[in-house]
Design an enzyme around this catalytic site. Structure first.
Site, short mmCIF file in Angstrom:
data_model
loop_
_atom_site.label_atom_id
_atom_site.label_comp_id
_atom_site.label_asym_id
_atom_site.label_seq_id
_atom_site.Cartn_x
_atom_site.Cartn_y
_atom_site.Cartn_z
N SER A 134 0.85 -1.19 0.00
CA SER A 134 0.00 0.00 0.00
C SER A 134 0.88 1.24 0.00
O SER A 134 2.02 1.19 0.49
CB SER A 134 -0.86 0.03 1.25
N ASP A 135 0.38 2.35 -0.55
CA ASP A 135 1.03 3.61 -0.23
C ASP A 135 0.82 3.81 1.27
O ASP A 135 -0.09 3.21 1.87
CB ASP A 135 0.49 4.77 -1.06
N TRP A 136 1.64 4.66 1.87
CA TRP A 136 1.64 4.77 3.33
C TRP A 136 0.30 5.34 3.84
O TRP A 136 0.01 6.52 3.67
CB TRP A 136 2.83 5.63 3.77
N GLY A 137 -0.51 4.47 4.38
CA GLY A 137 -1.81 4.90 4.90
C GLY A 137 -2.93 4.78 3.88
O GLY A 137 -3.98 5.39 4.05
#
Ligand code: BGC
Length: 758
Positions: free
Chosen positions: A227-230
């Site tokens: 995932s992208d961060w968050g």
């Protein structure tokens, strides 16, 4: 070889769930009991941002080489150089104990206002795909992983965590997925990072069609999706959607959610197992390359300088450059003393050292005297006295070099650019200096196009220096003094003004959605279609020498799509200085079922030539060079017909045009259905054969009703009008002459076409 299947079978449900979420901001979860190590990831993309504290997102990272950002890299059009840079990045990762570098970014530059455009390569998917491929090959060749990002359609910062990108299927495949597709199929990046945004209503982190159907199944991606961060909202939904690893961690509630979802039957454990298998594969692959040692910071600084010099683009030159024989040079602008060489946000590198642009000029200036004036302040205030000082200095000199950097308020990750302009102070400064000194050279330090209408005509030369990495100060001096002959060309169009740009009316969206209304027409595809003037076209850049093109040839006049075609052209350095030329090949489909751009880049080659030297440049065009994505067939298709092969020095400077005829080998299913128009029935030979007798009867009937010329009583060409009506509707109007209800008749015709009930 680690037996992944055996480890997997020994893991408890809790351990599997834990592995799918990070242990810290930058590490995966280890499982000591089974010898599963942690894996370290770091930003990316143009340097290693190795944060020493695994639990800190923002802390200053360990020193590493800050290479030029992607705008500059793509402007080199030099795939070999990017591979070399990738190798250097790989070496730094090894020394800094990094397993996976979070990059490159291959999102398209849909609008020049995108805040993060400096981290992306191009407005053209072919060029972006080639650049990403080389960089990944370089990094992964060293045994370090990459994370191609942000998958997909992450082209703006406005509401980037939540915006829904509304994109049609053809545009998605041709423009926004194509660079990812090239790099994934050719290099198998270890990881793909999914984007924050939604795509057609679904978060990319939960998007089964995107992550599983397209990426893993159709393209054969073997690595893990991170995932992208968050970017994860619902852990079970994201696992079902194909998202393997969630970052950052720790997030115990997510781990619990996965365990509970499996226990309750909401999540099939096989789906979890598949994610775990993919993660284990990469975690153990990372272990195969020992970490540690040191990297050669000086050698990498030198490499960064070389790349910067190749990526800088000389946009205007009335002959003042290269500088020669000046006694006194005024150097103006804060960026000459404080290099502006990278952008803000997650890609921000702590450089090993930074070249001071002013000192670098001094190193090459010989006898010439250099003096400095600040020109503009660090903040947004307007300071007339700085302009006056600079103009006075410029007047006393033989030439003025104006170093202008866009402030971070106008360009950074996290927010889009408010406009394309330099600051008011900088514009006033250019004008005042240019009035005082005709030999004024503007050196721009920014990551994306700026508008120049107010001042371009006043200055003698403009060098686009980009965010050119820590060694860029030396590279600028190299170009200004002619140690390096500029050879960069624009990987994105410089528009005249914001209102001209393709996405303008739909940018940046509202009410949670941004509509990609311009479809496939972004960048030069749009300006070509609209026949609209631009400031500097895609593929453009000046040199200190001249190149002539001759003897263009195509390997065949007629060819099958699967065989492709080879195009060659001779390029001669017809000037007096050694230099490099970027030869570009665009393809144009003369006639197509769906609208296509006037030209599309399908090949390029950078050649180095001594004065008088000639080299033959060769391009190989494959099936995809001629194909387009058909939304109804849901695949890339080719159509019979003539294609123009346009060989140019830029998208707006086509030197030769060849034409060749393509024979499609595709046997596509007939798409005729209840809603197909008469024109569509007649266009496909299979439905045409079925309809032709009925069609003749219809024509006779219509002539009886409206007269022989088809116009008759209602003053229009009735056959023409009907051509774009569904056959069913036309028959419905003629029900009285039909032997059966129109619906039944259509059913019968469709049966004949398709051989089955449709
Ligand atoms: C960025 C990514 C980056 C990640 C980790 C995110 O906000 O979008 O590009 O890799 O942070 O820093």
């Amino acid at each position: 070889m680690t037996n992944i299947q055996s480890i997997l079978s020994q893991m408890t449900l809790e351990e599997k769930a834990a592995l799918c979420t990070g242990a810290s901001s930058w590490t995966t979860t280890p499982v000591e009991r089974l010898g599963i190590p942690e894996m370290v990831v770091s930003d990316g993309p143009h340097g290693v941002r190795r944060v020493p504290d695994a639990n800190s997102l923002m802390m200053t990272s360990l020193p590493a080489t800050c290479f030029p950002t992607a705008s500059c890299l793509a402007s080199t059009w030099n795939a070999d150089l990017l591979k070399t840079m990738g190798e250097a990045l790989g070496e730094e990762c090894l020394a800094l104990n990094v397993d996976v570098l979070l990059g490159p970014g291959v999102n398209m530059k849909r609008s020049p206002l995108g805040g993060r455009n400096f981290e992306y390569f191009s407005e053209d998917p072919y060029l972006a795909g080639e650049m990403a491929t080389s960089l990944i090959e370089g990094i992964q060749g060293k045994g370090v992983g990459t994370s191609i990002k942000h998958f997909a359609v992450n082209n703006q910062e406005f509401q980037r965590f939540s915006i829904n990108a509304d994109v049609d299927q053809r545009t998605l495949h041709e423009i926004y997925l194509a660079a990812f597709e090239t790099a994934v199929k050719r290099t198998q990046p270890w990881t793909v990072m999914c984007a924050y945004n939604k795509l057609n209503g679904i978060y990319c982190s939960e998007h089964y069609d995107l992550l599983v159907d397209i990426l893993k199944n159709k393209w054969g991606f073997e690595g893990l999706v991170v995932s992208d961060w968050g970017a994860v909202h619902d852990r079970a939904a994201s696992l079902k959607g194909g998202l393997d690893l969630e970052m950052p961690g720790p997030q115990d509630h997510r781990v619990r959610a996965v365990v509970e979802a499996v226990r309750s039957g909401e999540l099939d454990e096989q789906i979890l197992n598949e994610a775990v298998r993919r993660i284990l594969n990469i975690v153990f692959k990372a272990q195969e390359t020992p970490k540690g040692g040191e990297f050669d910071a000086d050698a990498h600084h030198t490499l960064a300088r070389k790349i910067a010099a190749e990526g800088m683009v000389l946009l205007k030159n009335n002959g003042i450059l290269p500088l020669k024989g000046q006694q006194h040079i005024a150097v103006i602008g804060r960026a000459a003393e404080n290099a502006h060489f990278q952008g803000g946000g997650s890609s921000h590198i702590n450089p090993t050292k930074v070249a001071n642009p002013f000192k670098e000029l001094q190193n090459q200036a010989g006898e010439a005297e250099l003096s400095y004036a600040e020109g503009y302040p660090t903040d947004d205030t307007f300071r007339q006295e700085l302009i006056d000082q600079a103009a006075a200095l410029a007047q006393s000199a033989d030439a003025a070099l104006l170093y202008l950097a866009l402030p971070s308020s106008k360009e950074s990750e996290g927010y889009d650019r408010p406009d394309l302009d330099l600051t008011d102070q900088q514009i006033a400064l250019i004008k005042a200096v240019a009035r005082a000194q005709p030999n004024t050279v503007v050196i721009l330090n920014n990551g994306a196009p700026v508008a120049m209408s107010g001042w371009i005509d006043d200055v003698a030369a403009v060098l686009e220096g980009w965010m050119m990495g820590q060694a860029g100060g030396g590279a600028i001096a190299d170009i200004l003094f002619g140690r390096v002959n500029p050879s960069g060309k624009l990987a994105e169009t410089f528009p005249i003004k914001t209102a001209d740009t393709p996405a303008h009316i739909n940018w940046p969206g509202g009410a949670g959605t941004v509509r990609y209304g311009e479809g496939i027409f972004i960048g030069y595809r749009y300006y070509d279609a609209k026949e609209m003037p631009v400031l500097f076209p895609f593929g453009y850049g000046l040199s200190y020498t001249e190149f002539t093109y001759s003897s263009p040839k195509a390997s065949a006049a007629t060819f099958k799509d699967v065989d492709g075609l080879t195009v060659t052209v001779d390029v001669t350095n017809s000037g007096g200085t050694a230099g490099k030329e970027i030869v570009q090949l665009y393809v144009h489909d003369r006639k197509s079922g769906l609208v296509r751009p006037k030209k599309e880049l399908k090949g390029f080659s950078k050649v180095e030539l001594q004065p008088g030297e000639t080299k033959t440049v060769s391009f190989t065009l494959d099936f995809r060079a001629f194909a387009y994505y058909h939304p109804k067939h849901q695949q890339w298709i080719t159509e019979d017909g003539e294609f123009d092969l346009l060989i140019g020095s830029s998208s707006a400077d086509i030197r030769h045009k060849l034409t060749a005829t393509l024979k499609s080998t595709l046997d596509l299913p007939c798409l005729i259905d209840k809603e197909s128009t008469i024109r569509e029935w007649m266009a496909d030979p299979r439905s045409n054969a079925v309809l032709s007798t009925v069609f003749e009867q219809m024509q006779t009937h219509i002539r009886q009703l409206f007269g022989t010329d088809g116009e008759g009583s209602i003053g229009m060409d009735v056959m023409d009008m009907m051509a774009d009506m569904p056959l069913g509707s036309v028959l419905g109007f003629q029900q009285s002459m039909l032997p059966m209800p129109a619906d039944e008749m259509i059913e019968g015709l469709l049966m004949q076409v398709h051989g089955t009930k449709n």
